[in-house]
Design a protein around this motif. Sequence first.
Motif, PDB file in Angstrom:
ATOM      1  N   LEU A 356      -6.524 -18.121 -99.494  1.00  0.00           N
ATOM      2  CA  LEU A 356      -6.643 -17.619 -97.762  1.00  0.00           C
ATOM      3  C   LEU A 356      -7.365 -18.497 -96.698  1.00  0.00           C
ATOM      4  CD1 LEU A 356      -7.119 -14.081 -98.598  1.00  0.00           C
ATOM      5  CD2 LEU A 356      -5.133 -15.115 -97.491  1.00  0.00           C
ATOM      6  N   TRP A 357      -8.677 -19.154 -97.018  1.00  0.00           N
ATOM      7  CA  TRP A 357      -9.260 -19.785 -95.712  1.00  0.00           C
ATOM      8  C   TRP A 357      -8.936 -21.159 -95.529  1.00  0.00           C
ATOM      9  CZ3 TRP A 357     -11.111 -24.723 -98.475  1.00  0.00           C
ATOM     10  CH2 TRP A 357     -11.410 -24.904 -99.713  1.00  0.00           C
ATOM     11  N   ARG A 358      -7.539 -21.650 -96.629  1.00  0.00           N
ATOM     12  CA  ARG A 358      -7.391 -22.857 -96.188  1.00  0.00           C
ATOM     13  C   ARG A 358      -5.705 -23.200 -95.460  1.00  0.00           C
ATOM     14  NH1 ARG A 358      -8.047 -25.681-101.137  1.00  0.00           N
ATOM     15  NH2 ARG A 358      -8.254 -25.404-103.293  1.00  0.00           N
ATOM     16  N   ARG A 359      -6.564 -23.786 -94.199  1.00  0.00           N
ATOM     17  CA  ARG A 359      -5.768 -23.467 -92.920  1.00  0.00           C
ATOM     18  C   ARG A 359      -4.195 -24.254 -93.303  1.00  0.00           C
ATOM     19  NH1 ARG A 359      -7.958 -22.679 -88.024  1.00  0.00           N
ATOM     20  NH2 ARG A 359     -10.559 -22.842 -88.821  1.00  0.00           N
ATOM     21  N   ASN A 360      -4.041 -24.468 -94.573  1.00  0.00           N
ATOM     22  CA  ASN A 360      -2.852 -25.803 -94.839  1.00  0.00           C
ATOM     23  C   ASN A 360      -1.182 -24.239 -95.523  1.00  0.00           C
ATOM     24  OD1 ASN A 360      -4.308 -25.928 -97.145  1.00  0.00           O
ATOM     25  ND2 ASN A 360      -3.383 -28.029 -97.631  1.00  0.00           N
ATOM     26  N   ALA A 361      -2.298 -23.621 -95.827  1.00  0.00           N
ATOM     27  CA  ALA A 361      -1.865 -22.978 -96.911  1.00  0.00           C
ATOM     28  C   ALA A 361      -0.912 -21.091 -96.896  1.00  0.00           C
ATOM     29  CB  ALA A 361      -2.868 -21.819 -97.418  1.00  0.00           C
ATOM     30  N   THR A 362      -0.006 -20.884 -97.579  1.00  0.00           N
ATOM     31  CA  THR A 362       0.937 -19.592 -96.458  1.00  0.00           C
ATOM     32  C   THR A 362       0.902 -18.583 -97.447  1.00  0.00           C
ATOM     33  OG1 THR A 362       2.024 -21.454 -95.960  1.00  0.00           O
ATOM     34  CG2 THR A 362       3.166 -18.955 -95.644  1.00  0.00           C
ATOM     35  N   VAL A 363       1.126 -17.664 -96.938  1.00  0.00           N
ATOM     36  CA  VAL A 363       0.872 -16.016 -97.735  1.00  0.00           C
ATOM     37  C   VAL A 363       1.688 -15.447 -97.712  1.00  0.00           C
ATOM     38  CG1 VAL A 363       0.180 -14.124 -98.585  1.00  0.00           C
ATOM     39  CG2 VAL A 363      -1.855 -16.303 -98.736  1.00  0.00           C
ATOM     40  N   LEU A 364       2.906 -15.588 -98.695  1.00  0.00           N
ATOM     41  CA  LEU A 364       4.102 -14.829 -98.014  1.00  0.00           C
ATOM     42  C   LEU A 364       4.823 -13.328 -98.471  1.00  0.00           C
ATOM     43  CD1 LEU A 364       7.113 -15.185 -97.192  1.00  0.00           C
ATOM     44  CD2 LEU A 364       8.105 -16.184 -98.855  1.00  0.00           C
ATOM     45  N   PHE A 365       4.762 -12.580 -98.465  1.00  0.00           N
ATOM     46  CA  PHE A 365       4.736 -11.290 -98.703  1.00  0.00           C
ATOM     47  C   PHE A 365       6.835 -10.751 -98.883  1.00  0.00           C
ATOM     48  CE2 PHE A 365       0.812 -10.737 -96.900  1.00  0.00           C
ATOM     49  CZ  PHE A 365       0.201  -9.829 -97.856  1.00  0.00           C
ATOM     50  N   VAL A 366       7.029 -10.119 -99.779  1.00  0.00           N
ATOM     51  CA  VAL A 366       8.440 -10.569-100.002  1.00  0.00           C
ATOM     52  C   VAL A 366       8.733  -9.064-100.145  1.00  0.00           C
ATOM     53  CG1 VAL A 366       9.455 -12.597-100.308  1.00  0.00           C
ATOM     54  CG2 VAL A 366       8.080 -10.766-102.450  1.00  0.00           C
ATOM     55  N   GLY A 367       7.320  -7.964-100.046  1.00  0.00           N
ATOM     56  CA  GLY A 367       8.147  -6.415-100.597  1.00  0.00           C
ATOM     57  C   GLY A 367       6.780  -5.351 -99.662  1.00  0.00           C
ATOM     58  N   TYR A 368       7.313  -4.289 -99.979  1.00  0.00           N
ATOM     59  CA  TYR A 368       6.652  -3.019 -99.336  1.00  0.00           C
ATOM     60  C   TYR A 368       5.015  -3.315 -99.408  1.00  0.00           C
ATOM     61  CZ  TYR A 368       4.852   1.649 -97.489  1.00  0.00           C
ATOM     62  OH  TYR A 368       3.574   2.047 -97.364  1.00  0.00           O
ATOM     63  N   GLN A 369       3.996  -2.875 -98.498  1.00  0.00           N
ATOM     64  CA  GLN A 369       2.840  -3.124 -98.947  1.00  0.00           C
ATOM     65  C   GLN A 369       2.097  -1.467 -98.006  1.00  0.00           C
ATOM     66  OE1 GLN A 369       0.963  -5.503-100.153  1.00  0.00           O
ATOM     67  NE2 GLN A 369       3.828  -6.683-100.045  1.00  0.00           N
ATOM     68  N   ALA A 370       1.553  -0.681 -99.383  1.00  0.00           N
ATOM     69  CA  ALA A 370       1.119   0.028 -98.901  1.00  0.00           C
ATOM     70  C   ALA A 370      -0.210   0.641 -98.040  1.00  0.00           C
ATOM     71  CB  ALA A 370       0.504   0.827-100.215  1.00  0.00           C
ATOM     72  N   PRO A 371      -0.044   1.544 -96.982  1.00  0.00           N
ATOM     73  CA  PRO A 371      -1.898   1.622 -95.746  1.00  0.00           C
ATOM     74  C   PRO A 371      -2.577   1.303 -97.058  1.00  0.00           C
ATOM     75  CG  PRO A 371       0.530   2.816 -95.532  1.00  0.00           C
ATOM     76  CD  PRO A 371       0.729   2.307 -96.225  1.00  0.00           C
ATOM     77  N   GLY A 372      -3.421   0.782 -96.378  1.00  0.00           N
ATOM     78  CA  GLY A 372      -4.706   0.360 -97.425  1.00  0.00           C
ATOM     79  C   GLY A 372      -4.800  -0.308 -98.098  1.00  0.00           C
ATOM     80  N   THR A 373      -3.426  -0.527 -98.741  1.00  0.00           N
ATOM     81  CA  THR A 373      -3.970  -2.044 -99.639  1.00  0.00           C
ATOM     82  C   THR A 373      -4.447  -3.408 -99.049  1.00  0.00           C
ATOM     83  OG1 THR A 373      -1.859  -2.479 -99.133  1.00  0.00           O
ATOM     84  CG2 THR A 373      -2.067  -1.196-100.986  1.00  0.00           C
ATOM     85  N   LEU A 374      -4.587  -4.250 -99.593  1.00  0.00           N
ATOM     86  CA  LEU A 374      -5.200  -5.790 -99.358  1.00  0.00           C
ATOM     87  C   LEU A 374      -3.839  -6.535 -98.529  1.00  0.00           C
ATOM     88  CD1 LEU A 374      -6.797  -8.041 -98.847  1.00  0.00           C
ATOM     89  CD2 LEU A 374      -6.543  -8.770-101.264  1.00  0.00           C
ATOM     90  N   GLY A 375      -3.203  -6.055 -99.104  1.00  0.00           N
ATOM     91  CA  GLY A 375      -1.501  -6.702 -99.001  1.00  0.00           C
ATOM     92  C   GLY A 375      -1.288  -6.253 -97.118  1.00  0.00           C
ATOM     93  N   ARG A 376      -1.444  -4.956 -96.869  1.00  0.00           N
ATOM     94  CA  ARG A 376      -1.670  -4.703 -95.458  1.00  0.00           C
ATOM     95  C   ARG A 376      -2.204  -5.183 -94.304  1.00  0.00           C
ATOM     96  NH1 ARG A 376       1.538   0.133 -92.267  1.00  0.00           N
ATOM     97  NH2 ARG A 376       2.683  -0.040 -94.498  1.00  0.00           N
ATOM     98  N   ILE A 377      -3.364  -4.639 -95.325  1.00  0.00           N
ATOM     99  CA  ILE A 377      -4.788  -5.025 -94.467  1.00  0.00           C
ATOM    100  C   ILE A 377      -4.801  -7.041 -93.868  1.00  0.00           C
ATOM    101  CG2 ILE A 377      -6.945  -6.308 -94.463  1.00  0.00           C
ATOM    102  CD1 ILE A 377      -7.298  -3.568 -96.111  1.00  0.00           C
ATOM    103  N   LEU A 378      -4.159  -7.612 -94.764  1.00  0.00           N
ATOM    104  CA  LEU A 378      -2.988  -9.050 -94.581  1.00  0.00           C
ATOM    105  C   LEU A 378      -2.205  -9.299 -93.306  1.00  0.00           C
ATOM    106  CD1 LEU A 378      -3.951 -11.027 -98.284  1.00  0.00           C
ATOM    107  CD2 LEU A 378      -5.397 -11.143 -95.422  1.00  0.00           C
TER     108      LEU A 378
END
Length: 530
Positions: A356-378
């Motif tokens: 996450l701290w790398r400017r050349n990295a990518t995080v790709l979400f491909v599914g539902y993220q429930a409220p309050g989860t780290l995925g939804r926060i991102l």
Amino acid sequence: MPGEPSITFHGAAGGVTGSCFLVEHGGGSFLVDCGMFQGSKTVRELNWRPFPFDPSSIGTMLLTHAHIDHSGLIPKLVKAGFTGRVHCTRATADLLAYMLPDSGFIQEQDVRRLNFRNRLRGRGEVEPIYTREDAEASLDRLHGVDYGKWIEVQPGARARFWDAGHLLGSASIEVELTEAGRTTRILFSGDLGPEKKPFHDGPDGPEKMDWVVVESTYGGRQRPDVDDATRQAMLAEEVRKALALGGNLVIPAFAVERTQELLYDLDRLFDSGALPVTEVYLDSPLAVRITGVFEKYLPHVNQPGTPPPFRRGNLHLVESTEGSKRLNRLAGGAIIMAASGMCDAGRIRHHLKQNLWRRNATVLFVGYQAPGTLGRILQEGAKTVRIHGEEVQVHARIRTLDAYSGHADQTALLNWTRERMPVSRGIILTHGEESQRIALRDRLAEAGIDGTRILTPALDERIVLTGSGEPPVEMVAERLPGGHLPERDWHNSYAETVLALSQRLQTAPDDPTRADLLRRVRAALGLETA
């Protein structure tokens, strides 16, 4: 029990997770699903509380599919005294043979880390909801059934499973309750898939129900129709852009089906030359084992003359902890897929911490993220997050690709519900955040369905399935105020406040400014005067 049959909504009511519906009728009682709650800590804490019913009194269970938010509390139920069968499709039973023990193992690990921190803080220790051993013991309860065949559930109750198109083995479940010569027909949608998925046709179901219980995960969302070629082109574009930056592409992926769909599409893109052959690391022991179940049920995905999509030379299946740690050395050029899909547990959290701290990295979400989860926060744009108790700056690109959703959108939900008509008594909306559920209710009303017959129960509310008139609704066990599942809670606010304070202190121009900020915070807490 005498009187009219009823359904009590002990989960997935006003929220997406924790699906658990208690059906009571003259011949006994049974559950439809018994899932784990996910999301904010306030919601997740429900998993540790006693069931709001006596598990030993439940005769049997009908299980719509294997996802943990529908099946994850089965071991706890068995441990608490349930002795009946769990009827599910054969594919669901095969998936759960891996998923439930894995869930128990994760809980043991999480509790071990939590208890270490609790000891340091002088707090008491906690027990896991259940262990791997508990989960393995519960597997004897599973009973595989076929689609389309009636099964006797208990006296006066029978059920039939229909393909829901959501997941390997997923089902909508038709139930008939007969007492004193009157039959009540109920259809539980389970989770409904979109009309086009790589491994499934669209969802199916019967007509002319008395009651239909419909999920509403995406009840307020519309998605464009996406065929295989379009979906693969969208994935290729995301991968090309991520790799062009020189960093890693990290994909939080649900171990069941979403992972296999991504591997299938990457296989096609590599074989066609649309993407250069890139090293792919599947860092999830569960996903590795689940992929074997998919090979058993979906042999047609292996195309003649090409490498099998789940066993390519550039696909590395990582099972050991040591192998997972070695991936930390990858500074770029790789695709790393790991669970959990909402980033609340599992190895994905380690990979996020490394990337996450790398400017050349990518995080790709491909599914539902429930409220309050780290995925939804991102997804919502957080600049700093806490992982394993440490602050991590978010410099990576955060992307979402909705083409892999396993849930029907508003149009598909509306179409599926229309195809079940006529529905003589009522439509009950569940399994959706409140905004999504209300949006679907309004859309159904606009489509000509009587709005007074569309019900939206709260958590732990019971609806009596009367043959006529307005059905009585009552709260039977108020585990949360008003039966409301908060999308965000004080735990989320606390984490955001601590991170914001830390960031303000770090970016303040000088020490006097920092001291003044801390003085004002301490004054607000009553620790000193302003």
